[in-house]
Design an enzyme around this catalytic site. Sequence first.
Site, PDB file in Angstrom:
ATOM      1  N   HIS A 166       0.823  -1.215   0.000  1.00 47.60           N
ATOM      2  CA  HIS A 166       0.000   0.000   0.000  1.00 47.60           C
ATOM      3  C   HIS A 166       0.851   1.255   0.000  1.00 47.60           C
ATOM      4  O   HIS A 166       2.041   1.224   0.297  1.00 47.60           O
ATOM      5  CB  HIS A 166      -0.976   0.024   1.182  1.00 47.60           C
ATOM      6  N   GLU A 187      -7.446   3.574  10.421  1.00 52.06           N
ATOM      7  CA  GLU A 187      -7.049   3.455   9.025  1.00 52.06           C
ATOM      8  C   GLU A 187      -8.160   2.867   8.184  1.00 52.06           C
ATOM      9  O   GLU A 187      -9.017   2.143   8.677  1.00 52.06           O
ATOM     10  CB  GLU A 187      -5.791   2.579   8.895  1.00 52.06           C
ATOM     11  N   GLN A 196      -3.900   3.381   1.628  1.00 49.69           N
ATOM     12  CA  GLN A 196      -4.221   3.382   3.048  1.00 49.69           C
ATOM     13  C   GLN A 196      -4.371   4.832   3.498  1.00 49.69           C
ATOM     14  O   GLN A 196      -3.471   5.637   3.297  1.00 49.69           O
ATOM     15  CB  GLN A 196      -3.082   2.702   3.818  1.00 49.69           C
ATOM     16  N   HIS A 249       3.882   7.023   4.051  1.00 52.06           N
ATOM     17  CA  HIS A 249       4.844   5.931   3.823  1.00 52.06           C
ATOM     18  C   HIS A 249       4.402   5.051   2.663  1.00 52.06           C
ATOM     19  O   HIS A 249       3.261   5.133   2.218  1.00 52.06           O
ATOM     20  CB  HIS A 249       5.045   5.077   5.081  1.00 52.06           C
ATOM     21  N   GLU A 288       7.478   0.784   5.078  1.00 53.93           N
ATOM     22  CA  GLU A 288       6.927  -0.242   5.954  1.00 53.93           C
ATOM     23  C   GLU A 288       7.071  -1.587   5.253  1.00 53.93           C
ATOM     24  O   GLU A 288       6.740  -1.699   4.069  1.00 53.93           O
ATOM     25  CB  GLU A 288       5.440   0.051   6.218  1.00 53.93           C
TER      26      GLU A 288
HETATM   27 CO    CO Z   1       0.952   1.225   6.360  1.00 56.53          CO
END
Ligand code: CO
Length: 135
Positions: free
Chosen positions: A8, A44, A55, A79, A129
């Site tokens: 994502h 989220e 996301q 991110h 991530e």
């Molecule tokens: Co994430």
Amino acid sequence: MFAYNLDHVALAVYSLDAALADYARLFGAEPMYREVVEEQGVEEAMIAVGGSFIQLLQPLGPDTPVGRFLESRGEGMHHIALAVADIDAALEHLRAEGSQLVDERPRRGGRGARIAFVHPKSFAGTLVELVESHA
Ligand code: CO
């Protein structure tokens, strides 16, 4: 080597409701699910985009990582998340390469997945991530 997939791209937003309404109006998609992740201080929502997700992250309060991000930078990309089959091996590889790890060990993220963050200093000024995928 490792085969990474894009899991994502995460965007920090002030309001999940407003961002989801904008996304639905502009790009015509509803979230697959929505979840409060207390450990990360966020609520989220995940919107499926092909085999990956967008996301959206709304902080649970100002004194959280995403709350501080919004305070200093405003809304925007927070991110990218790369999926890998073996997160322990991937972290070991990054450590051996001298990467600065935010998480020395995997922890629990949304959907109960094992995740770990790598510091933006280690790659292109971008927080990365890692997500362990069992696909
Ligand atoms: Co994430």
